[in-house]
Design a protein around this motif. Structure first.
Motif, PDB file in Angstrom:
ATOM      1  N   VAL A  54       0.810  -1.218   0.000  1.00 57.03           N
ATOM      2  CA  VAL A  54       0.000   0.000   0.000  1.00 57.03           C
ATOM      3  C   VAL A  54       0.847   1.273   0.000  1.00 57.03           C
ATOM      4  CG1 VAL A  54      -1.688   1.321   1.369  1.00 57.03           C
ATOM      5  CG2 VAL A  54      -1.931  -1.157   1.131  1.00 57.03           C
ATOM      6  N   TYR A  55       1.981   1.254   0.691  1.00 49.62           N
ATOM      7  CA  TYR A  55       2.750   2.480   0.929  1.00 49.62           C
ATOM      8  C   TYR A  55       4.029   2.547   0.085  1.00 49.62           C
ATOM      9  CZ  TYR A  55       5.136   6.094   3.710  1.00 49.62           C
ATOM     10  OH  TYR A  55       5.800   7.214   4.129  1.00 49.62           O
ATOM     11  N   THR A  56       4.865   1.519   0.166  1.00 55.09           N
ATOM     12  CA  THR A  56       6.168   1.587  -0.503  1.00 55.09           C
ATOM     13  C   THR A  56       6.054   1.435  -2.015  1.00 55.09           C
ATOM     14  OG1 THR A  56       7.176   0.601   1.457  1.00 55.09           O
ATOM     15  CG2 THR A  56       8.500   0.617  -0.536  1.00 55.09           C
ATOM     16  N   PHE A  57       5.341   0.428  -2.459  1.00 52.70           N
ATOM     17  CA  PHE A  57       5.279   0.109  -3.883  1.00 52.70           C
ATOM     18  C   PHE A  57       3.873   0.312  -4.449  1.00 52.70           C
ATOM     19  CE2 PHE A  57       8.614  -2.675  -2.038  1.00 52.70           C
ATOM     20  CZ  PHE A  57       9.706  -2.105  -2.672  1.00 52.70           C
ATOM     21  N   HIS A  58       3.158   1.283  -3.935  1.00 51.13           N
ATOM     22  CA  HIS A  58       1.782   1.556  -4.360  1.00 51.13           C
ATOM     23  C   HIS A  58       1.690   1.708  -5.880  1.00 51.13           C
ATOM     24  CE1 HIS A  58      -2.292   3.020  -4.258  1.00 51.13           C
ATOM     25  NE2 HIS A  58      -1.921   4.087  -4.953  1.00 51.13           N
ATOM     26  N   GLY A  59       0.789   0.949  -6.471  1.00 47.92           N
ATOM     27  CA  GLY A  59       0.534   1.074  -7.895  1.00 47.92           C
ATOM     28  C   GLY A  59       1.490   0.332  -8.800  1.00 47.92           C
ATOM     29  N   GLN A  60       2.464  -0.367  -8.255  1.00 46.50           N
ATOM     30  CA  GLN A  60       3.436  -1.060  -9.097  1.00 46.50           C
ATOM     31  C   GLN A  60       3.005  -2.476  -9.455  1.00 46.50           C
ATOM     32  OE1 GLN A  60       7.455  -0.780  -7.746  1.00 46.50           O
ATOM     33  NE2 GLN A  60       7.378   1.432  -7.557  1.00 46.50           N
ATOM     34  N   SER A  61       2.054  -3.032  -8.723  1.00 49.78           N
ATOM     35  CA  SER A  61       1.589  -4.382  -9.018  1.00 49.78           C
ATOM     36  C   SER A  61       0.101  -4.336  -9.334  1.00 49.78           C
ATOM     37  CB  SER A  61       1.852  -5.316  -7.828  1.00 49.78           C
ATOM     38  OG  SER A  61       1.334  -6.600  -8.102  1.00 49.78           O
ATOM     39  N   LYS A  62      -0.268  -4.936 -10.440  1.00 49.38           N
ATOM     40  CA  LYS A  62      -1.675  -4.960 -10.817  1.00 49.38           C
ATOM     41  C   LYS A  62      -2.411  -6.105 -10.138  1.00 49.38           C
ATOM     42  CE  LYS A  62      -0.853  -2.598 -15.073  1.00 49.38           C
ATOM     43  NZ  LYS A  62      -0.416  -2.651 -16.399  1.00 49.38           N
ATOM     44  N   SER A  63      -1.681  -7.080  -9.660  1.00 49.21           N
ATOM     45  CA  SER A  63      -2.302  -8.237  -9.029  1.00 49.21           C
ATOM     46  C   SER A  63      -1.851  -8.364  -7.577  1.00 49.21           C
ATOM     47  CB  SER A  63      -1.921  -9.511  -9.788  1.00 49.21           C
ATOM     48  OG  SER A  63      -2.308 -10.651  -9.053  1.00 49.21           O
ATOM     49  N   PRO A  64      -2.753  -8.107  -6.615  1.00 49.23           N
ATOM     50  CA  PRO A  64      -2.362  -8.265  -5.217  1.00 49.23           C
ATOM     51  C   PRO A  64      -1.996  -9.709  -4.873  1.00 49.23           C
ATOM     52  CG  PRO A  64      -4.642  -7.475  -5.400  1.00 49.23           C
ATOM     53  CD  PRO A  64      -4.092  -7.601  -6.768  1.00 49.23           C
ATOM     54  N   TRP A  65      -2.650 -10.665  -5.511  1.00 49.82           N
ATOM     55  CA  TRP A  65      -2.340 -12.076  -5.216  1.00 49.82           C
ATOM     56  C   TRP A  65      -0.961 -12.467  -5.706  1.00 49.82           C
ATOM     57  CZ3 TRP A  65      -4.734 -14.023  -1.457  1.00 49.82           C
ATOM     58  CH2 TRP A  65      -6.047 -13.666  -1.190  1.00 49.82           C
ATOM     59  N   ARG A  70       4.640 -13.705  -4.236  1.00 51.35           N
ATOM     60  CA  ARG A  70       6.065 -13.389  -4.359  1.00 51.35           C
ATOM     61  C   ARG A  70       6.639 -12.961  -3.014  1.00 51.35           C
ATOM     62  NH1 ARG A  70       6.924  -9.353  -9.160  1.00 51.35           N
ATOM     63  NH2 ARG A  70       9.096  -9.810  -8.687  1.00 51.35           N
ATOM     64  N   PHE A  71       5.900 -12.101  -2.316  1.00 52.87           N
ATOM     65  CA  PHE A  71       6.348 -11.628  -1.011  1.00 52.87           C
ATOM     66  C   PHE A  71       6.427 -12.788  -0.018  1.00 52.87           C
ATOM     67  CE2 PHE A  71       6.031  -9.364   3.039  1.00 52.87           C
ATOM     68  CZ  PHE A  71       6.927  -8.341   2.837  1.00 52.87           C
ATOM     69  N   LEU A  72       5.439 -13.674  -0.062  1.00 51.14           N
ATOM     70  CA  LEU A  72       5.415 -14.833   0.840  1.00 51.14           C
ATOM     71  C   LEU A  72       6.628 -15.723   0.635  1.00 51.14           C
ATOM     72  CD1 LEU A  72       3.959 -16.546   2.969  1.00 51.14           C
ATOM     73  CD2 LEU A  72       2.719 -17.648   1.092  1.00 51.14           C
ATOM     74  N   ILE A  73       6.983 -15.984  -0.607  1.00 52.32           N
ATOM     75  CA  ILE A  73       8.139 -16.839  -0.890  1.00 52.32           C
ATOM     76  C   ILE A  73       9.421 -16.230  -0.325  1.00 52.32           C
ATOM     77  CG2 ILE A  73       9.615 -17.714  -2.751  1.00 52.32           C
ATOM     78  CD1 ILE A  73       6.950 -18.076  -4.373  1.00 52.32           C
TER      79      ILE A  73
END
Length: 92
Positions: A54-65, A70-73
């Motif tokens: 929401v804050y650091t990379f806002h708008g850079q990913s079109k798919s939250p899932w 990726r973040f989970l891995i």
């Protein structure tokens, strides 16, 4: 770029704070250190993912899932190393 690096650091510092508070509190409540570390990881993971998405990379990913997976891995890999290091330290 400087702003994003600053936001990244702030979210990371916040996640570290959350992890330390939750882990310390859990241990004080009598939960074993390895379990407390896992519980703290869950809280810190939620804080960190939300903050970065929401804050650091806002708008850079079109798919939250996709971003979540990726973040989970990456986070789970770091957690496994963290948990192994804690296990080794607790053995001494």
């Amino acid at each position: 770029m400087i702003g994003q690096v600053t936001r990244f650091g702030l979210v990371g510092a916040g996640a570290t704070f959350v992890h330390m508070v939750v882990a310390s509190s859990a241990i004080l409540l009598g939960i074993a250190p390895l379990a407390a570390n896992f519980i703290a990881f869950i809280f810190a993971f939620c804080f960190s993912f939300t903050g970065h998405f929401v804050y650091t990379f806002h708008g850079q990913s079109k798919s939250p899932w996709r971003a979540f997976l990726r973040f989970l891995i990456v986070a789970a890999s770091g957690f496994l190393l963290n948990q192994c290091a804690l296990f080794v330290m607790l053995q001494t």
